[in-house]
Each structure stands twice: as C-alpha cells, then as structure tokens.
Write an enzyme that holds these catalytic residues in place. Sequence first.
Site, PDB file in Angstrom:
ATOM      1  CG  LEU A  51      43.330  23.716  28.022  1.00 13.15           C
ATOM      2  CD1 LEU A  51      43.629  22.870  29.247  1.00 13.15           C
ATOM      3  CD2 LEU A  51      44.209  23.288  26.852  1.00 13.15           C
TER       4      LEU A  51
ATOM      5  CG  HIS B 255      43.181  30.764  39.812  1.00 16.86           C
ATOM      6  ND1 HIS B 255      43.174  31.386  38.578  1.00 16.86           N
ATOM      7  CD2 HIS B 255      42.565  31.612  40.677  1.00 16.86           C
ATOM      8  CE1 HIS B 255      42.554  32.555  38.692  1.00 16.86           C
ATOM      9  NE2 HIS B 255      42.178  32.709  39.945  1.00 16.86           N
TER      10      HIS B 255
END
Length: 209
Positions: free
Chosen positions: A94, A110
């Site tokens: 991003l 994650h």
Amino acid sequence: MLRIGVLVSGGGTNLQAIIDRIESGYIKDCSIVTVVSSKPNVYALERAKKHNIPAVCIARKDYPSVHEYGEALIQHFERCEVGLIVMAGFLSILGENFVKRFENRIINIHPSLIPAFCGKGYYGIIPHQKALEYGVKVTGATVHFVDVEADSGPIILQKAVYIRDDDTPETLQKRVMEEAEWEILPEAIKLFAEGRLEIDGRKVRIKDN
C-alpha cells in the site's frame, strides 16, 4: 454502525472468520460494505458474494505505480464511506498516500509474532518456513495498525502458537490460522468498533468497557 472494507488477495479464510463473527453477533454494530481483491478470480470474492457483500477486483497490475493504485483504492473506499479497513491476507504493497489517508483506520493480520519473521518479503508461507528454519519454539499471529513500513505499525493483539517437532510449513500455517489469526482478527475489529483502542506512540492500550 461501523462500515468495514476488507482487502484480500487469496482464499479469504480470514474474511470468512470476520463474516462468521459478525453473523454470530460476537462483533456488533458492524457491517462489511465492500471486499476488494488485488487479484481477479480469487475465492475470497466468492465468499463475499455468498454472503451478499459487494465485492470487486481492483488489480495492482492495472496501475503503473503504487501511488496510482493507492489513489484508486482511496476513491473506492471513500465512495463506500468506510470507517475501518481490514487487510485480511492482502499481499500488495500500500502506498503512503493510502496509509496516510486512512491513518489509524487500517489494521492487518500477520502470521508471526512481530517483530520476528516480518517485513518486506515475509508473507504467505514464508514466515512459517523461516520460523521452522530458525528453530523457534513459539510462533503465532499479530494484528497491528498499518503504517508506511511493512509490518511496523503499533501492535493491537498477539497470540502464540507452539511449534511441534513434526511441523511442516504447511501444517504450521494451518494451525496459526486456526488457533491465532481467526481468533485475534475478529477480536481486534470488535475492540475497534467498541472504541476501546487507544494509540499512544508505539503502544496500543485496550480500554475497559
């Protein structure tokens, strides 16, 4: 009502975990208003459609730069009036423009205990391979706010998963998803929706009800 946008790139198992917890009533006053995939024809888009959630592919390959890709995502999420963006197995980078526009309103899951086995290049099966190669006894998953650097934002929740002697990267990946990711990602969304997350520098404090 918190309007949620979910970013995906694959099968959408974490998306399914969120959908299930909203439908069960565990996460209240929330609605997933859009699911966005960085790749076409992934199963996550089918999961969304099965639950009547608007889903679209905004493919990274269609944009010449990370910045332009970010602008396309910004336009989409602002059109959908989202209050929280959830990265649920989203594998594209991003841009700073996107992260800054939605500062403190983007969370990511994650598959490791950050700061171990994280950062650029650590995605999919790789964190599990590296954990086994290193010989650690405990791994797990982390939910964190997103900032410009990969996997470096303030940590919201973590859950540990013990490594077994006979684990392969595949068995470890499956167990980390089932025992950690599918638990703490919905929990983090619930806490955000209840206004119980307070960011203080690098620390995220969880306020009492």
